[in-house]
Scaffold this motif. Structure first.
Motif, PDB file in Angstrom:
ATOM      1  N   PRO A   1       0.814  -1.225   0.000  1.00  0.00           N
ATOM      2  CA  PRO A   1       0.000   0.000   0.000  1.00  0.00           C
ATOM      3  C   PRO A   1       0.847   1.275   0.000  1.00  0.00           C
ATOM      4  CG  PRO A   1      -0.793  -1.564   1.640  1.00  0.00           C
ATOM      5  CD  PRO A   1       0.526  -2.070   1.170  1.00  0.00           C
ATOM      6  N   LEU A   2       1.957   1.244   0.745  1.00  0.00           N
ATOM      7  CA  LEU A   2       2.821   2.422   0.826  1.00  0.00           C
ATOM      8  C   LEU A   2       3.548   2.666  -0.494  1.00  0.00           C
ATOM      9  CD1 LEU A   2       4.292   1.764   4.379  1.00  0.00           C
ATOM     10  CD2 LEU A   2       2.434   3.310   3.766  1.00  0.00           C
ATOM     11  N   LEU A   3       4.028   1.596  -1.112  1.00  0.00           N
ATOM     12  CA  LEU A   3       4.701   1.729  -2.400  1.00  0.00           C
ATOM     13  C   LEU A   3       3.724   2.149  -3.496  1.00  0.00           C
ATOM     14  CD1 LEU A   3       7.169  -1.318  -2.420  1.00  0.00           C
ATOM     15  CD2 LEU A   3       7.650   1.087  -1.885  1.00  0.00           C
ATOM     16  N   SER A   4       2.474   1.715  -3.364  1.00  0.00           N
ATOM     17  CA  SER A   4       1.441   2.136  -4.321  1.00  0.00           C
ATOM     18  C   SER A   4       1.240   3.645  -4.260  1.00  0.00           C
ATOM     19  CB  SER A   4       0.127   1.418  -4.027  1.00  0.00           C
ATOM     20  OG  SER A   4      -0.897   1.869  -4.900  1.00  0.00           O
ATOM     21  N   ASN A   5       1.138   4.186  -3.039  1.00  0.00           N
ATOM     22  CA  ASN A   5       1.007   5.635  -2.881  1.00  0.00           C
ATOM     23  C   ASN A   5       2.228   6.366  -3.419  1.00  0.00           C
ATOM     24  OD1 ASN A   5      -1.484   5.368  -1.634  1.00  0.00           O
ATOM     25  ND2 ASN A   5      -0.628   5.333   0.423  1.00  0.00           N
ATOM     26  N   LEU A   6       3.403   5.790  -3.160  1.00  0.00           N
ATOM     27  CA  LEU A   6       4.642   6.414  -3.629  1.00  0.00           C
ATOM     28  C   LEU A   6       4.713   6.421  -5.150  1.00  0.00           C
ATOM     29  CD1 LEU A   6       7.250   7.659  -2.488  1.00  0.00           C
ATOM     30  CD2 LEU A   6       8.306   5.406  -2.699  1.00  0.00           C
ATOM     31  N   LEU A   7       4.256   5.346  -5.772  1.00  0.00           N
ATOM     32  CA  LEU A   7       4.256   5.266  -7.229  1.00  0.00           C
ATOM     33  C   LEU A   7       3.318   6.300  -7.838  1.00  0.00           C
ATOM     34  CD1 LEU A   7       5.152   3.948  -9.834  1.00  0.00           C
ATOM     35  CD2 LEU A   7       3.465   2.132  -9.451  1.00  0.00           C
ATOM     36  N   ILE A   8       2.168   6.496  -7.223  1.00  0.00           N
ATOM     37  CA  ILE A   8       1.237   7.511  -7.710  1.00  0.00           C
ATOM     38  C   ILE A   8       1.843   8.910  -7.578  1.00  0.00           C
ATOM     39  CG2 ILE A   8      -1.000   8.617  -7.256  1.00  0.00           C
ATOM     40  CD1 ILE A   8      -2.065   5.844  -6.516  1.00  0.00           C
ATOM     41  N   GLU A   9       2.535   9.153  -6.462  1.00  0.00           N
ATOM     42  CA  GLU A   9       3.213  10.447  -6.293  1.00  0.00           C
ATOM     43  C   GLU A   9       4.287  10.639  -7.356  1.00  0.00           C
ATOM     44  OE1 GLU A   9       2.552  12.957  -4.238  1.00  0.00           O
ATOM     45  OE2 GLU A   9       0.793  11.848  -3.591  1.00  0.00           O
ATOM     46  N   LEU A  10       4.993   9.570  -7.684  1.00  0.00           N
ATOM     47  CA  LEU A  10       6.018   9.651  -8.729  1.00  0.00           C
ATOM     48  C   LEU A  10       5.394   9.997 -10.074  1.00  0.00           C
ATOM     49  CD1 LEU A  10       9.002   7.224  -9.196  1.00  0.00           C
ATOM     50  CD2 LEU A  10       7.684   7.976 -11.153  1.00  0.00           C
ATOM     51  N   ILE A  11       4.260   9.367 -10.382  1.00  0.00           N
ATOM     52  CA  ILE A  11       3.580   9.645 -11.651  1.00  0.00           C
ATOM     53  C   ILE A  11       3.201  11.115 -11.740  1.00  0.00           C
ATOM     54  CG2 ILE A  11       1.479   9.197 -12.983  1.00  0.00           C
ATOM     55  CD1 ILE A  11       1.603   6.311 -11.891  1.00  0.00           C
ATOM     56  N   LYS A  12       2.671  11.657 -10.648  1.00  0.00           N
ATOM     57  CA  LYS A  12       2.303  13.073 -10.653  1.00  0.00           C
ATOM     58  C   LYS A  12       3.538  13.971 -10.748  1.00  0.00           C
ATOM     59  CE  LYS A  12      -0.178  12.738  -6.885  1.00  0.00           C
ATOM     60  NZ  LYS A  12      -1.070  13.118  -5.757  1.00  0.00           N
ATOM     61  N   ALA A  13       4.635  13.525 -10.156  1.00  0.00           N
ATOM     62  CA  ALA A  13       5.859  14.331 -10.179  1.00  0.00           C
ATOM     63  C   ALA A  13       6.514  14.363 -11.556  1.00  0.00           C
ATOM     64  CB  ALA A  13       6.859  13.794  -9.150  1.00  0.00           C
ATOM     65  N   THR A  14       6.126  13.452 -12.454  1.00  0.00           N
ATOM     66  CA  THR A  14       6.697  13.494 -13.800  1.00  0.00           C
ATOM     67  C   THR A  14       6.377  14.806 -14.510  1.00  0.00           C
ATOM     68  OG1 THR A  14       4.740  12.363 -14.717  1.00  0.00           O
ATOM     69  CG2 THR A  14       6.624  10.988 -14.103  1.00  0.00           C
ATOM     70  N   SER A  15       5.357  15.523 -14.039  1.00  0.00           N
ATOM     71  CA  SER A  15       5.033  16.815 -14.651  1.00  0.00           C
ATOM     72  C   SER A  15       6.181  17.809 -14.513  1.00  0.00           C
ATOM     73  CB  SER A  15       3.762  17.400 -14.015  1.00  0.00           C
ATOM     74  OG  SER A  15       3.938  17.596 -12.616  1.00  0.00           O
ATOM     75  N   LEU A  16       7.081  17.575 -13.547  1.00  0.00           N
ATOM     76  CA  LEU A  16       8.218  18.475 -13.355  1.00  0.00           C
ATOM     77  C   LEU A  16       9.185  18.442 -14.534  1.00  0.00           C
ATOM     78  CD1 LEU A  16       9.064  17.763  -9.594  1.00  0.00           C
ATOM     79  CD2 LEU A  16       7.846  19.736 -10.510  1.00  0.00           C
ATOM     80  N   VAL A  17       9.237  17.302 -15.241  1.00  0.00           N
ATOM     81  CA  VAL A  17      10.226  17.173 -16.306  1.00  0.00           C
ATOM     82  C   VAL A  17       9.902  18.062 -17.497  1.00  0.00           C
ATOM     83  CG1 VAL A  17      10.736  14.807 -15.608  1.00  0.00           C
ATOM     84  CG2 VAL A  17       9.096  15.218 -17.453  1.00  0.00           C
ATOM     85  N   SER A  18       8.691  18.610 -17.540  1.00  0.00           N
ATOM     86  CA  SER A  18       8.372  19.551 -18.616  1.00  0.00           C
ATOM     87  C   SER A  18       9.270  20.777 -18.548  1.00  0.00           C
ATOM     88  CB  SER A  18       6.902  19.975 -18.530  1.00  0.00           C
ATOM     89  OG  SER A  18       6.642  20.673 -17.320  1.00  0.00           O
ATOM     90  N   LEU A  19       9.850  21.037 -17.374  1.00  0.00           N
ATOM     91  CA  LEU A  19      10.713  22.197 -17.186  1.00  0.00           C
ATOM     92  C   LEU A  19      12.137  21.951 -17.677  1.00  0.00           C
ATOM     93  CD1 LEU A  19       9.474  23.254 -13.631  1.00  0.00           C
ATOM     94  CD2 LEU A  19       8.824  24.240 -15.836  1.00  0.00           C
ATOM     95  N   ILE A  20      12.445  20.691 -18.026  1.00  0.00           N
ATOM     96  CA  ILE A  20      13.765  20.416 -18.611  1.00  0.00           C
ATOM     97  C   ILE A  20      13.587  19.886 -20.045  1.00  0.00           C
ATOM     98  CG2 ILE A  20      14.946  20.077 -16.405  1.00  0.00           C
ATOM     99  CD1 ILE A  20      14.733  17.054 -16.858  1.00  0.00           C
ATOM    100  N   THR A  21      12.564  20.371 -20.694  1.00  0.00           N
ATOM    101  CA  THR A  21      12.309  20.204 -22.140  1.00  0.00           C
ATOM    102  C   THR A  21      11.819  18.815 -22.552  1.00  0.00           C
ATOM    103  OG1 THR A  21      14.564  19.536 -22.822  1.00  0.00           O
ATOM    104  CG2 THR A  21      14.135  21.898 -22.595  1.00  0.00           C
ATOM    105  N   ILE A  22      11.456  17.945 -21.622  1.00  0.00           N
ATOM    106  CA  ILE A  22      10.896  16.652 -22.016  1.00  0.00           C
ATOM    107  C   ILE A  22       9.436  16.860 -22.413  1.00  0.00           C
ATOM    108  CG2 ILE A  22      10.302  14.320 -21.249  1.00  0.00           C
ATOM    109  CD1 ILE A  22      12.674  14.387 -19.396  1.00  0.00           C
ATOM    110  N   PRO A  23       9.032  16.419 -23.608  1.00  0.00           N
ATOM    111  CA  PRO A  23       7.659  16.683 -24.087  1.00  0.00           C
ATOM    112  C   PRO A  23       6.633  15.735 -23.493  1.00  0.00           C
ATOM    113  CG  PRO A  23       8.866  15.460 -25.750  1.00  0.00           C
ATOM    114  CD  PRO A  23       9.857  15.743 -24.642  1.00  0.00           C
ATOM    115  N   ASP A  24       6.528  15.737 -22.169  1.00  0.00           N
ATOM    116  CA  ASP A  24       5.567  14.865 -21.509  1.00  0.00           C
ATOM    117  C   ASP A  24       4.161  15.447 -21.616  1.00  0.00           C
ATOM    118  OD1 ASP A  24       6.054  17.027 -19.707  1.00  0.00           O
ATOM    119  OD2 ASP A  24       5.189  15.815 -18.108  1.00  0.00           O
TER     120      ASP A  24
END
Length: 220
Positions: A143-166
């Motif tokens: 359950p804890l890793l599931s929550n962490l994985l979801i947080e990671l997915i949401k954090a991928t939005s940060l990579v738009s600031l280093i030119t990744i076309p997500d």
């Protein structure tokens, strides 16, 4: 919604980048988390101290700052990484620090009686970790890793600031072309929600499978 349909290729391309980045980062993050978590639970200072420094550093600093450092500073030090590599490494290192604490806590939560019983059977430390501790701790981790994985997915939005076309990058691109943010942002939010629901459901099924297998083995 017609605007989103007109730019569906761009949005789908962004979704592909988001899924690819999240999956790759998650593999790196969970692999490092297990190594660092086991090291953190060790009584040996040779393992515990470096793992503690690693966890506290990456857990205590900003994920965005880490991405910027990898993308903008490393080239001045002679290390050239692609934007995607920076994104994977940055997110992997950041979330592995949080995951390491999950691993450590769950390992330390395994009942001491089971460890003493395993030691009485003359099992080695590695055998106890592999056969007794990890199967039990893994169920608690899910359950804890599931929550962490979801947080990671949401954090991928940060990579738009280093030119990744997500997905976030493409959404901002569409908005800059159409000046209509409502529908674009709504669809973007729904896509992130859908990804999170799929991941959450998959992790629950995996947790159920692991628990069922553990129950059967205990019954034997």
């Amino acid at each position: 919604m017609a605007i989103v349909w007109n730019y569906r290729i761009e949005m789908l391309n962004g979704l592909w980048w988001t899924v690819k980045l999240a999956a790759t980062s998650a593999v790196l993050a969970f692999a490092l988390a297990f190594v660092a978590g086991v090291a953190r639970s060790s009584h040996s200072l040779w393992f515990n101290v470096p793992a503690t420094i690693y966890v506290e550093f990456f857990r205590g600093t900003s994920a965005l700052a880490q991405l910027f450092w990898l993308f903008y500073v490393l080239p001045f030090l002679g290390v050239d990484l692609s934007a995607f590599q920076c994104g994977v490494i940055g997110l992997g290192l950041c979330f592995s620090a949080y995951g390491a604490e999950v691993v450590r806590i769950c390992i330390e939560s395994v009942p001491r009686g089971q460890l003493e019983a395993a030691a009485a059977l003359n099992l080695s430390r590695f055998q106890i970790l592999r056969m007794v501790v990890m199967p039990e701790a893994l169920i608690m981790m899910m359950p804890l890793l599931s929550n962490l994985l979801i947080e990671l997915i949401k954090a991928t939005s940060l990579v738009s600031l280093i030119t990744i076309p997500d997905l976030t990058f493409q959404a901002k691109s569409v908005i800059s072309k159409t000046y209509q943010s409502g529908a674009v942002l709504l669809v973007t939010l729904l896509i992130y929600l859908l990804i999170s629901l799929v991941v959450s459901s998959s992790m629950r099924k995996l947790e159920t499978h692991l628990s069922r297998g553990r129950s059967v083995s205990n019954g034997l």
